[in-house]
Design an enzyme around this catalytic site. Structure first.
Site, PDB file in Angstrom:
ATOM      1  CB  SER A 236      67.242 -50.081  45.285  1.00 16.83           C
ATOM      2  OG  SER A 236      68.506 -50.327  45.850  1.00 16.83           O
TER       3      SER A 236
ATOM      4  CE1 TYR B  78      68.368 -54.277  41.794  1.00 16.51           C
ATOM      5  CE2 TYR B  78      69.599 -52.809  42.973  1.00 16.51           C
ATOM      6  CZ  TYR B  78      68.606 -53.728  42.663  1.00 16.51           C
ATOM      7  OH  TYR B  78      67.457 -53.554  43.872  1.00 16.51           O
TER       8      TYR B  78
END
Length: 251
Positions: A144, A157
């Site tokens: 990501s 995250y």
């Protein structure tokens, strides 16, 4: 074996109900993928995904897999590879977590890290060793852009994805020249059930767009894929913004 364009005949998805993974599987089945293993926690969503892909003409098998149980990974994945060569392993599992809640609950924060990073290290190493033993194959890791630089809004995250990204890059270097190809995919915000309650930032994309980028990356044997591609430039700039300025940016 892969075809002349680098596309797989067989696919193992770790995180079998992932929307990005399923969009990728659907796309590859329209090309020439014929055998798919969907590995994940037993659920209605996993079974529904298997039924959909069977309706599209693939032979689909469901495998019980838990990212949080690394002791089981060797046995679970070993059974898949024992059935025949796997051309592509797509490591697609992960959780977003709830930043505000997880900051107050270290156990929940650790669960995010264990799922996104520890589980990926374990299953990624097992899959890489199996691919190397058969002498060919690709490992695609869904990372990501959140891992490029920690942000106040999602640093738990983001830090787990930063670790995953570094691991996957290092694994790719370790496997270079062995016949095994490792590709890191760095999507931006992806519209999905997981992000449905979040405000949509610039450069948002869809699982289908990510799937298209994965196919193109496989054809080109890319090592890193950004989705959308413009994020490569954006994140290159943001990485070098001084910290005092960065923490005031609306990112």
């Amino acid at each position: 074996m892969k075809d002349a364009f680098g596309l797989p005949q067989s696919l193992l998805v770790l995180g079998g109900s992932s929307e990005i993974a399923l969009a990728t599987a659907r796309r590859l089945i329209t090309r020439r993928t014929r055998t798919v293993w969907l590995a994940g926690r037993p659920s209605i969503a996993l079974e529904s995904a298997a039924c959909e892909l069977r309706d599209r003409g693939a032979e689909v098998r469901v495998v019980a897999f838990d990212a949080l149980d690394p002791e089981s990974h060797e046995a679970v994945l070993g059974k898949v590879f024992a059935e025949g060569d796997v051309d592509l392993v797509l490591l697609a599992f992960g959780v977003l977590g709830d930043q505000a809640h997880d900051e107050r609950d270290p156990v929940a924060a650790v669960r995010v890290a264990q799922t996104n990073y520890t589980g990926a290290v374990s299953s990624g190493l097992v899959a890489a060793r199996a691919l190397q033993a058969q002498g060919h194959g690709s490992l695609v890791v869904l990372s990501s852009v959140a891992g490029e630089r920690a942000r106040r809004a999602n640093f738990i995250y983001g830090s787990s994805k930063a670790g995953l990204d570094a691991f996957a890059q290092g694994l790719g270097d370790a496997l270079y020249g062995t016949g095994v190809h490792v590709m890191v995919v760095r999507p931006g915000f992806v519209r999905s059930e997981m992000t449905a309650e979040l405000d949509e930032p610039p450069f948002a994309t869809t699982p289908e767009v990510v799937a298209t980028a994965i196919e193109l990356g496989l054809r080109r044997r890319s090592e890193t894929v950004w989705v959308p591609g413009l994020l490569r430039v954006v994140m290159s700039v943001l990485r070098h913004v001084p910290r005092g300025i960065f923490r005031r940016l609306p990112v």
